[in-house]
Scaffold this motif. Structure first.
Motif, mmCIF file in Angstrom:
data_model
loop_
_atom_site.group_PDB
_atom_site.id
_atom_site.type_symbol
_atom_site.label_atom_id
_atom_site.label_comp_id
_atom_site.label_asym_id
_atom_site.label_seq_id
_atom_site.Cartn_x
_atom_site.Cartn_y
_atom_site.Cartn_z
ATOM 1 N N LYS A 36 0.847 -1.183 0.000
ATOM 2 C CA LYS A 36 0.000 0.000 0.000
ATOM 3 C C LYS A 36 0.883 1.234 0.000
ATOM 4 N N ALA A 100 -4.451 7.204 -4.325
ATOM 5 C CA ALA A 100 -5.344 6.916 -5.454
ATOM 6 C C ALA A 100 -4.956 7.785 -6.642
ATOM 7 N N LYS A 119 -1.113 0.730 -10.117
ATOM 8 C CA LYS A 119 -2.011 -0.100 -9.324
ATOM 9 C C LYS A 119 -1.238 -1.179 -8.580
ATOM 10 N N SER A 123 -1.862 1.677 -5.372
ATOM 11 C CA SER A 123 -2.772 2.806 -5.589
ATOM 12 C C SER A 123 -4.123 2.327 -6.114
ATOM 13 N N LYS A 124 -5.181 2.978 -5.652
ATOM 14 C CA LYS A 124 -6.499 2.760 -6.241
ATOM 15 C C LYS A 124 -6.577 3.568 -7.539
ATOM 16 N N ALA A 139 -11.103 0.865 -10.194
ATOM 17 C CA ALA A 139 -12.141 0.567 -9.212
ATOM 18 C C ALA A 139 -13.459 1.201 -9.630
ATOM 19 N N ALA A 292 -12.847 7.366 -5.246
ATOM 20 C CA ALA A 292 -11.491 7.054 -4.802
ATOM 21 C C ALA A 292 -11.426 6.951 -3.283
ATOM 22 N N ALA A 295 -13.078 3.814 -2.050
ATOM 23 C CA ALA A 295 -12.219 2.649 -2.261
ATOM 24 C C ALA A 295 -11.132 2.581 -1.192
ATOM 25 N N LEU A 296 -10.571 3.740 -0.838
ATOM 26 C CA LEU A 296 -9.506 3.779 0.162
ATOM 27 C C LEU A 296 -10.019 3.472 1.568
ATOM 28 N N VAL A 301 -18.160 1.045 -3.576
ATOM 29 C CA VAL A 301 -17.706 1.766 -4.767
ATOM 30 C C VAL A 301 -18.599 1.380 -5.944
#
Length: 329
Positions: A36, A100, A119, A123-124, A139, A292, A295-296, A301
């Motif tokens: 991450k 993201a 990704k 990262s998203k 995502a 974003a 998602a985080l 989402v």
């Protein structure tokens, strides 16, 4: 003693291996596992091109939403709508990936590898405006319904032309650009429902206004019954208006543009355009940040979101001022 020293050394090596595993030692292009990015509150927006009112309006919406939600958003855009230029920006994120990445891919296939690498670093990915052909990477994807926008443009042009027969030219940007290609196709499909109008084909302009102007000049010469032009974005529209102006055909050939930049709005007011199909880029940026952050933070989402489209003519220009694009936030 030797045995004791060997055991200590082995334990140290095992601890070091465990630490490397916990930190996620994958390189760009590898799977990355559960790696991450350290920048948990930092978002990056990479639009299609810098200094374009559509993307400036998107940036404004994204920045306001990021601030509201307690995140920091940075924007970096290529000088041209160009996959190699955008790839350089995305590749540079590898050493310090954002939490993201919000991106408008400049090519539906060429941008796959660099975005996938980001990704892989944890990262998203959220697509804004344009999208990759591979739907497994992002995502969420937020855009206008481009095919519907093309359909709406054809219907608007048909109303402007009325029963008059003639040919219609479509000016697209670059082959492989998901949004404008879909607009062109939507327009061409809808044109078949208007028997008095026939297609003069789709011409690519490489997103350069001067090329659009040249294409219009050539079409006016080769197609005497040209009654309409559909320009699929800001640059093609501005170039088409220039071509018509140079040929003294302003108003004689109906020009329907896509987007509502300051220059396009002024062109509609002056009669250089007969209609515009406006998007809502600020909403796209706002929704991109929302997805974003969801998602985080492990929230729900939505994979695909669609922003509204708004046809604007000179008659209802002022009533639609909220959809005009910005030049600065």
């Amino acid at each position: 003693m030797k045995l004791r020293k060997s055991l200590v050394a082995a334990g140290a090596l095992a601890s070091a291996a465990a630490l490397l595993t916990a930190c996620g030692g994958g390189q760009i292009g590898q799977s990355g596992g559960d790696s991450k990015p350290a920048n948990g509150k930092k978002l990056m927006l990479v639009p299609g091109v810098q200094a374009e009112p559509f993307y400036i309006s998107m940036q404004c919406g994204a920045e306001a939403e990021a601030k509201k939600l307690g995140y920091e958003l940075t924007t970096q855009a290529p000088q041209k709508f160009d996959a190699p230029m955008q790839t350089q920006i995305v590749n540079a994120l590898g050493a310090n990936p954002p939490a993201a990445l919000l991106i408008a891919p400049t090519d539906a296939q060429a941008m796959l590898a660099p975005i996938q690498q980001v990704k892989n670093r944890g990262s998203k990915i959220v697509e804004v405006d344009t999208a990759l052909q591979d739907t497994s990477v992002a995502a969420s994807s937020i855009s206008s319904d481009s095919a519907e926008g093309g359909k709406l443009a054809a219907q608007t042009l048909a109303k402007l032309v009325g029963d008059k027969p003639g040919s219609v030219l479509v000016l697209d940007t670059i082959a492989g650009t998901s949004t404008t290609n879909a607009r062109a196709k939507g327009f061409e499909d809808e044109l078949k429902n208007h028997p008095n109008l026939k297609s003069a084909g789709v011409q690519f302009t490489q997103n350069e206004p001067d090329q659009a102007a040249t294409k219009v000049t050539a079409a006016l010469s080769s197609t005497p019954d040209l009654v309409g032009i559909f320009a699929t974005n800001l640059n093609t529209g501005e170039g088409a208006a220039t071509g018509l102006r140079n040929a003294h055909k302003i108003g004689a050939v109906n020009l329907v543009g896509f987007d509502a930049s300051p220059s396009e709005v002024e062109g509609l007011r002056k009669g250089e355009y007969q209609a515009l199909i406006a998007q809502d880029p600020a909403s796209i940026g706002q929704q991109g940040v929302q997805q974003a952050v969801n998602a985080l933070e492990g929230k729900a989402v939505t994979r695909n979101l669609t922003a509204a489209l708004h046809p604007i003519t000179k008659a209802d220009l002022d009533a639609n001022a909220q959809y005009f694009y910005k030049q600065q936030c």
